[in-house]
Scaffold this active site. Sequence first.
Site, PDB file in Angstrom:
ATOM      1  CB  CYS A 244      23.903  46.542  72.754  1.00 39.73           C
ATOM      2  SG  CYS A 244      24.269  45.017  73.644  1.00 39.73           S
ATOM      3  N   GLY A 245      24.843  44.442  70.258  1.00 46.40           N
ATOM      4  CA  GLY A 245      25.978  43.790  69.636  1.00 46.40           C
ATOM      5  C   GLY A 245      26.416  42.515  70.323  1.00 46.40           C
TER       6      GLY A 245
END
Length: 248
Positions: A244-245
């Site tokens: 997701c980062g």
Amino acid sequence: MVSCVEAPLFNTHSFVESTAFDPTQLDLVELNNRFESATPQEILSWAIATVPNLVQMTSFSMGAITHMLYSELQTKVPVIFLDTLHLFPETLATAENAKARYQLDLHVYKAADSREDFIARHGDYLWERDVSQFHQLTKVEPMQRALADLCVQGWITGRRRDQSTNRSTMPIVELDQDGRLKINPLANWTHKDIWRYTFAQNVLYNPLHDQGYSSIGDQPLTTKVASGEDERAGRWRGSEKTECGIHQ
């Protein structure tokens, strides 16, 4: 807001001034070699005793680390939870149940006051139009804000090497992109290990696991996982996205 220079130490076993601790000076090779044969509790004990302004980052999927910190090691490491405003109701309920059971020092960070407010700012179905921007707004920016607000110098994750191929070589201790220490005490644990511990210790876990969800994220981006699939196969199904980062 308390400045980082003035911030109190969150661990109770270290008297090192927070400004004197420099994660970049740690011998990560030696630490990783040592921790390959250590238990998660031993790794966490080292982190509590060594790292000022230590926190745990959790999605309230599995509660093993929180249980180790609060029940076994009897410490109140602050817990950061990123409420993306698009989570399953079961995830929010698990967070509330864990807060009550363990009397968590819980810090919840969001991109907006409510989902309606988020939609008013960025439009609905942003995850379909630009999933990277969606995660930047709902996870990356709130995480960066949390780490800055709490003057974090080290943070604990629940990642494991057997969760996916891109995590298979993950070290136990590493530096994040901003030079903070990142600790992965469950790196060597398997899917069976974490469930064995969960049942043996009566640890809280997200009930969606009982419905076929093996990795739990945002409701519109999470599907059930079939037998034989990778644990994280239900995240961003049909795309090449694997993170997701916050762990890039």
